[in-house]
Design an enzyme around this catalytic site. Structure first.
Site, PDB file in Angstrom:
ATOM      1  N   HIS A 196       4.934 -10.070  -9.439  1.00 11.42           N
ATOM      2  CA  HIS A 196       6.345 -10.182  -9.391  1.00 11.42           C
ATOM      3  C   HIS A 196       6.984  -9.045  -8.529  1.00 11.42           C
ATOM      4  O   HIS A 196       7.526  -9.345  -7.519  1.00 11.42           O
ATOM      5  CB  HIS A 196       7.077 -10.193 -10.749  1.00 11.42           C
ATOM      6  CG  HIS A 196       8.613 -10.102 -10.626  1.00 11.42           C
ATOM      7  ND1 HIS A 196       9.326 -11.058 -10.087  1.00 11.42           N
ATOM      8  CD2 HIS A 196       9.439  -9.110 -10.716  1.00 11.42           C
ATOM      9  CE1 HIS A 196      10.630 -10.785  -9.883  1.00 11.42           C
ATOM     10  NE2 HIS A 196      10.616  -9.707 -10.429  1.00 11.42           N
ATOM     11  N   SER A 197       6.499  -7.893  -8.889  1.00  9.57           N
ATOM     12  CA  SER A 197       6.840  -6.713  -7.757  1.00  9.57           C
ATOM     13  C   SER A 197       5.917  -5.742  -8.100  1.00  9.57           C
ATOM     14  O   SER A 197       4.857  -5.767  -8.819  1.00  9.57           O
ATOM     15  CB  SER A 197       8.368  -6.200  -8.143  1.00  9.57           C
ATOM     16  OG  SER A 197       8.202  -5.571  -9.536  1.00  9.57           O
TER      17      SER A 197
ATOM     18  N   SER B 108      20.572  -7.684  -6.648  1.00  2.75           N
ATOM     19  CA  SER B 108      19.473  -7.834  -7.863  1.00  2.75           C
ATOM     20  C   SER B 108      19.954  -8.896  -8.936  1.00  2.75           C
ATOM     21  O   SER B 108      18.966  -9.650  -9.293  1.00  2.75           O
ATOM     22  CB  SER B 108      18.971  -6.607  -8.625  1.00  2.75           C
ATOM     23  OG  SER B 108      18.264  -5.967  -7.603  1.00  2.75           O
TER      24      SER B 108
ATOM     25  N   GLU C  56       0.767  -1.073   0.150  1.00  3.90           N
ATOM     26  CA  GLU C  56      -0.069   0.080   0.020  1.00  3.90           C
ATOM     27  C   GLU C  56       0.813   1.308   0.034  1.00  3.90           C
ATOM     28  O   GLU C  56       0.509   2.122  -0.712  1.00  3.90           O
ATOM     29  CB  GLU C  56      -0.931  -0.029   1.118  1.00  3.90           C
ATOM     30  CG  GLU C  56      -2.136  -0.786   1.148  1.00  3.90           C
ATOM     31  CD  GLU C  56      -2.935  -0.851  -0.164  1.00  3.90           C
ATOM     32  OE1 GLU C  56      -3.358   0.487  -0.241  1.00  3.90           O
ATOM     33  OE2 GLU C  56      -3.131  -1.535  -0.895  1.00  3.90           O
TER      34      GLU C  56
HETATM   35  C1  LIG Z   1      20.838 -11.723 -14.418  1.00  7.01           C
HETATM   36  C2  LIG Z   1      19.476 -11.269 -14.475  1.00  7.01           C
HETATM   37  N1  LIG Z   1      18.679 -11.317 -15.482  1.00  7.01           N
HETATM   38  C3  LIG Z   1      17.364 -10.756 -15.491  1.00  7.01           C
HETATM   39  C4  LIG Z   1      17.001 -10.143 -14.206  1.00  7.01           C
HETATM   40  C5  LIG Z   1      15.518  -9.503 -14.166  1.00  7.01           C
HETATM   41  N2  LIG Z   1      14.790 -10.475 -13.285  1.00  7.01           N
HETATM   42  C6  LIG Z   1      14.345  -9.783 -12.112  1.00  7.01           C
HETATM   43  S1  LIG Z   1      13.692 -10.965 -10.859  1.00  7.01           S
HETATM   44  C7  LIG Z   1      13.514 -11.927 -12.388  1.00  7.01           C
HETATM   45  C8  LIG Z   1      12.722 -13.270 -12.164  1.00  7.01           C
HETATM   46  C9  LIG Z   1      13.083 -14.363 -11.383  1.00  7.01           C
HETATM   47  O1  LIG Z   1      12.228 -15.280 -11.221  1.00  7.01           O
HETATM   48  P1  LIG Z   1      12.627 -16.437 -10.268  1.00  7.01           P
HETATM   49  O2  LIG Z   1      13.981 -16.644  -9.835  1.00  7.01           O
HETATM   50  O3  LIG Z   1      11.802 -17.614 -10.584  1.00  7.01           O
HETATM   51  O4  LIG Z   1      12.266 -15.849  -8.631  1.00  7.01           O
HETATM   52  P2  LIG Z   1      10.711 -15.228  -8.149  1.00  7.01           P
HETATM   53  O5  LIG Z   1      10.806 -13.722  -8.543  1.00  7.01           O
HETATM   54  O6  LIG Z   1       9.759 -15.973  -8.978  1.00  7.01           O
HETATM   55  O7  LIG Z   1      10.814 -15.224  -6.751  1.00  7.01           O
HETATM   56  C10 LIG Z   1      14.254 -11.563 -13.336  1.00  7.01           C
HETATM   57  C11 LIG Z   1      14.193 -12.060 -14.774  1.00  7.01           C
HETATM   58  C12 LIG Z   1      17.876  -9.837 -12.944  1.00  7.01           C
HETATM   59  N3  LIG Z   1      17.510  -9.274 -12.072  1.00  7.01           N
HETATM   60  N4  LIG Z   1      19.317 -10.496 -13.195  1.00  7.01           N
HETATM   61  K   LIG Z   2      21.837 -12.234  -6.656  1.00  5.10           K
END
Ligand SMILES: Cc1ncc(C[n+]2csc(CCOP(=O)(O)OP(=O)(O)O)c2C)c(N)n1
Ligand SMILES: [K+]
Length: 471
Positions: A363-364, A234, A148
């Site tokens: 996701h976010s 990240s 929120e």
């Molecule tokens: C090396 C890299 N590639 C792409 C991203 C963009 N990204 C951020 S979160 C995400 C998805 C990750 O999914 P998952 O590992 O299944 O975790 P969840 O969010 O489902 O918990 C991506 C592609 C990133 N942060 N780092």
């Molecule tokens: K990391």
């Protein structure tokens, strides 16, 4: 080596305990969901066991032979290859890509919070059970309020753990404070469990002067030396090979602790996942890999992520013990992690845990998940497979929890959070120089130059920069 465990453990190796193997329903039954396209897996009997592949003669090795079911040359000839003897066969047979049945999923509580008959698990005390439940509720409340607050524009970004509260809290509960955590980003429950305060969470999200990271990272990138919790970074999966290094150092120092690292299903497609697994196996590093297989990596569903039977089977290829666990069953997660920790520390070897769960939230805050997945699917997991209400039923049945306590807890956490937000919002932002210090003893010329240019630009365009950052 591993035989003590084979003899003792019924969690991993009992074949009769899951007389009805439990598969997550939407994977196989609910044809309306995108989770559900049944995979056509090729032929062959499925082993109910999965195990490591060392060359000692153990029951598990015998099972492996059964599983491959190759006819060995009657000459009994074998090739003495580095790493162990390999028997010859005259049959030209390719190993199938997957077993016909999926690896079953270990659970203790059913969807109604009832103990599954004959289930074997690690018992938790009343004190532990109540703390687990309270922390799950705290995490849930924190997620609702932070979400929120982001929507009101008061923080720039947030990620919820909705649907994954059990993996967060129950895994943390099964560990010891000395175990080193290398998180992805959807596991703040581990930090909460270890005593990071609500105020500390809030300070980080506001990036103020009390944030341990001094506002240098986006919200939710927590870290705490005191709590043995590596700062979140990240880029996906970088923490996995790092965790192996941390685990190896614990082993060299003779510590009775392990490293524990988390990733998502998406994380398993990174090279670092594979490097980390192999590195851990060959170094015999006491590390636990916990993969939260939550169905989605942002908009990528698991069936586009891998063709294997999920994640657990990948461990076997690297020679790592593994288990698939119902990630929405706090007691199963607790038991599996507790046992994995014993293997990691006592046997000095890695373990892979695949927790089947579901990301109920977006996701976010930068994502709208209804653009790529069915609302029915989200609702199903939110309502029918909710890990918090499932665990609640169990603590209630034990007589450990009442409606009155529930009301009090929820209102107290809410109050504490709202107060913490008020405090964090009023606190000063870290000064500009904090962007440049703490890395080098003496600032190198390129950073000096960057600082000079930044100050010049702020002077020239003051309106384009935040006014609350002390210069
Ligand atoms: C090396 C890299 N590639 C792409 C991203 C963009 N990204 C951020 S979160 C995400 C998805 C990750 O999914 P998952 O590992 O299944 O975790 P969840 O969010 O489902 O918990 C991506 C592609 C990133 N942060 N780092
Ligand atoms: K990391």
């Amino acid at each position: 080596m591993a035989s003590w465990f084979l003899q003792r453990s019924r969690i991993f190796f009992s074949t009769h305990q899951h007389s009805k193997p439990f598969f997550l329903l939407p994977f196989l039954n609910n044809t309306s969901s995108s989770f559900s396209r049944p995979r056509t897996l090729p032929h062959k009997n499925s082993p109910t066991l999965f195990s490591f592949s060392r060359h000692e003669s153990t029951k598990a090795d015998a099972q492996l032979e059964l599983e491959h079911d190759f006819t060995q040359d009657h000459t009994n000839q074998e090739i003495d290859f580095p790493g162990g003897k390999v028997g010859f066969t005259s049959e030209m047979r390719f190993i199938s890509m997957s077993a016909s049945k999926r690896v079953p999923c270990y659970r203790v509580l059913d969807d109604n919070g009832e103990l599954v008959k004959d289930s074997n698990y690690v018992q938790v005390s009343k004190e532990m059970g109540v703390k687990m439940y309270s922390d799950m509720v705290t995490l849930q409340t924190m997620d609702n309020i932070f979400h929120e607050v982001q929507r009101q524009g008061r923080i720039s970004f947030y990620v919820t753990q909705m649907g994954e509260e059990a993996v967060n809290i129950a895994s943390a509960a099964a560990l010891a404070p000395d175990d080193i955590i290398l998180p992805q980003y959807r596991e703040p429950g581990v930090l909460l469990w270890r005593g990071f305060t609500l105020q500390q969470f809030v300070h980080q999200c506001f990036g103020n002067t009390h944030d341990l990271g001094k506002g240098r990272q986006m919200p939710i990138h927590y870290g705490s030396n005191q709590h043995n919790y590596f700062t979140i970074s990240s880029p996906i999966a970088t923490q996995l090979p790092q965790a192996v290094g941390a685990a190896y150092s614990l082993k060299m120092d003779g510590k009775s602790a392990c490293a524990v690292t988390y990733c998502g299903d998406g994380g398993t497609s990174e090279g670092d996942f594979h490097a980390g697994m192999n590195f851990a196996a060959v170094m015999d590093a006491p590390v636990i890999f916990i993969c939260r297989n939550n169905g989605w990596a942002i908009s990528t569903p698991v069936e586009e992520q891998f063709r294997s039977d999920g994640v657990v089977v990948k461990g076997k290829a690297y020679g790592i013990w593994g288990i698939r666990v119902d990630g929405n069953d706090a007691l199963a997660v607790y038991s599996a992690v507790h046992t994995a920790r014993e293997i990691a520390i006592r046997e000095k070897r890695p373990v892979l845990i695949e927790a089947l769960t579901y990301r109920v939230g977006h996701h976010s805050t930068s994502d709208d998940s209804t653009k790529y997945r069915a609302i029915d699917e989200i609702e199903y997991w939110k309502m029918r497979r909710n890990p918090v209400s499932r665990f609640k039923r169990w603590v209630e049945k034990n007589g450990w929890w009442s409606d009155k306590e529930e009301l009090e807890l929820r209102s107290s956490i809410r109050k504490q959070l709202l107060h913490a937000i008020e405090v964090a919002e009023k606190a000063q932002k870290p000064p500009l120089e904090d962007m440049f210090n703490d890395v080098y003893d003496k600032l190198p010329p390129n950073l000096e130059e960057q600082e000079r240019l930044l100050r010049k630009s702020i002077k020239k365009h003051p309106k384009d920069y935040p006014s609350d950052v002390p210069l």
